[in-house]
Motif scaffolding. Sequence first.
Motif, PDB file in Angstrom:
ATOM      1  N   ALA A   1       0.805  -1.225   0.000  1.00 55.59           N
ATOM      2  CA  ALA A   1       0.000   0.000   0.000  1.00 55.59           C
ATOM      3  C   ALA A   1       0.841   1.279   0.000  1.00 55.59           C
ATOM      4  O   ALA A   1       0.281   2.371   0.023  1.00 55.59           O
ATOM      5  CB  ALA A   1      -0.930   0.004   1.219  1.00 55.59           C
ATOM      6  N   GLY A   2       2.162   1.124  -0.030  1.00 53.62           N
ATOM      7  CA  GLY A   2       3.036   2.311   0.035  1.00 53.62           C
ATOM      8  C   GLY A   2       2.871   3.199  -1.195  1.00 53.62           C
ATOM      9  O   GLY A   2       2.359   2.774  -2.241  1.00 53.62           O
TER      10      GLY A   2
ATOM     11  N   GLY B   1       5.282   4.618  -3.008  1.00 51.84           N
ATOM     12  CA  GLY B   1       6.300   4.438  -4.045  1.00 51.84           C
ATOM     13  C   GLY B   1       6.857   5.749  -4.564  1.00 51.84           C
ATOM     14  O   GLY B   1       7.190   5.875  -5.751  1.00 51.84           O
ATOM     15  N   THR B   2       7.002   6.729  -3.684  1.00 54.82           N
ATOM     16  CA  THR B   2       7.407   8.074  -4.132  1.00 54.82           C
ATOM     17  C   THR B   2       8.811   8.092  -4.746  1.00 54.82           C
ATOM     18  O   THR B   2       9.076   8.894  -5.634  1.00 54.82           O
ATOM     19  CB  THR B   2       7.367   9.084  -2.969  1.00 54.82           C
ATOM     20  N   ARG B   3       9.668   7.174  -4.298  1.00 53.27           N
ATOM     21  CA  ARG B   3      11.034   7.193  -4.846  1.00 53.27           C
ATOM     22  C   ARG B   3      11.079   6.737  -6.294  1.00 53.27           C
ATOM     23  O   ARG B   3      12.102   6.896  -6.959  1.00 53.27           O
ATOM     24  CB  ARG B   3      11.959   6.333  -3.971  1.00 53.27           C
TER      25      ARG B   3
ATOM     26  N   GLU C   1       4.681  -2.232  -6.962  1.00 48.27           N
ATOM     27  CA  GLU C   1       4.765  -3.698  -6.885  1.00 48.27           C
ATOM     28  C   GLU C   1       4.417  -4.361  -8.216  1.00 48.27           C
ATOM     29  O   GLU C   1       4.640  -5.555  -8.397  1.00 48.27           O
ATOM     30  CB  GLU C   1       3.825  -4.217  -5.785  1.00 48.27           C
TER      31      GLU C   1
ATOM     32  N   GLN D   1      -5.336  -0.099   3.018  1.00 47.75           N
ATOM     33  CA  GLN D   1      -4.787   0.795   4.036  1.00 47.75           C
ATOM     34  C   GLN D   1      -5.100   2.197   3.511  1.00 47.75           C
ATOM     35  O   GLN D   1      -4.532   2.620   2.503  1.00 47.75           O
ATOM     36  CB  GLN D   1      -3.271   0.572   4.148  1.00 47.75           C
TER      37      GLN D   1
ATOM     38  N   GLY E   1       2.672   3.559   7.495  1.00 48.41           N
ATOM     39  CA  GLY E   1       3.820   2.752   7.874  1.00 48.41           C
ATOM     40  C   GLY E   1       3.566   1.261   7.709  1.00 48.41           C
ATOM     41  O   GLY E   1       2.427   0.790   7.699  1.00 48.41           O
TER      42      GLY E   1
END
Length: 300
Positions: free
Chosen positions: A13-14, A16-18, A29, A105, A110
Motif C-alpha cells: 500500500a506504500g 512508491g514516491t522514490r 509492486e 490501508q 507505515g
Amino acid sequence: MTQPITKAIIPAAGLGTRLLPATKSQPKEMLPVGRKPAMQYVVEELQDAGLKQILIITGRRKQAIEDHFDTDPVLLSALKQAGNEAMLAELAYIQRDSHFFYTRQSSPRGLGDAVALGAKFVDGESCVVALGDSLIAAPEPSAPLRAMMQAHLELQAAAVIAVEEVPLEETHRYGIVTVKRDPAPPGEPIPIADIVEKPPRGTATSRLAVAARYVFSPLIFEALARTPPDERGEIQLTDAIKLLVQMGHPVYAWLFRPDERRYDIGNFESYFRTFIDFALADERYGYLARQYLKSKAYEL
Ligand code: UTP
C-alpha cells in the motif's frame, strides 16, 4: 502453534514516491522485472512455500494488483480461440490453488500499520509477511521462507526475520539487527539481542539488515497495537519487533545463504539492478539480453 502455516500478508500500500513518475498511476509492486510484474514473483514464492491464503494490503491506485491475480475470461477465450497455448501457459499462475484476499490501508501510515490490518485474517495463527517490492533470487526462491517457517515452528518463536549483510555506510537506510552470535552463520536461526529502525549514521552495531521476509506468531499483533507512531506518524514494524525482544519473547534472525539474495525495487538504482539481473537470468530471453549487454560493453 504447531499447526502448519498457511497464511501470508503482502503489504503493497506504500506510495512508491522514490519511483515517481513510474508509480504515478501504477503500483510500484506491479513494475515489470523481466517478463513478470514484481508482485508475481512474490506470490509464486509464497505459493511454492505452501502458503495458500494470501492477504494483499492495497491502497489507492493499486487496482492493477487485483486485476493481475484475477481470472480474465475474455482474455482466456481469445487466447484459446487463437490456439495460443504458450500464452495460456503463461497465465497458469492464476489457476494455482490459492485464495487471494484484499484490504485497503486508507493512508500509508507505515509498514507496521499495514501489517496490523491483517490481524483478523490471521485470526490467532502464525503467518508470513512478505514485502511486495522485494524479490528473492535463489536456486529455489521459496527455500529461505520454507526453512524460516520450519525453524519458527520448531523453536516456538515469536518471530523469525530474514536478514542480509549491507555495507556499513548504508546501514542508516535499514532496520538493523544485533544478534547473539558473531559472526552470524547463514541458513540457521540466530537469537536477536536488539533491532533498530534506520540507526543514525555511524551508530549501527551490526551490518545485518532486515530483508523483507518475516514469520510471526500472533504476538506481533499485540506488539503492533502497543507500538506508538514514530516522529513521521508511521508505525514501524521494526519497532513492534523490538517490543517483542524487550518483552523477552524468542525472536530470531535468519541470514540468507551465499546463493540466496534479496532484491528490493524501491529506488531506481535497485530497480534497474533487479531488472537487469533478472533479464540476464531469464531462461528464454536471457541469452539475447546477455548478447546485447556484451555489445554495449564496448560503448561504455
Ligand atoms: P517502502 O517504505 O519501501 O515503500 O515499503 P513506499 O512507502 O511505497 O516507498 P517510498 O518511500 O514512498 O518510495 C516497503 C513495502 O511496504 C509497503 C510498500 O507498498 C512496499 O511494498 N508499505 C509501506 C505499505 O503497505 N504501507 C505503508 O504504509 C508503507
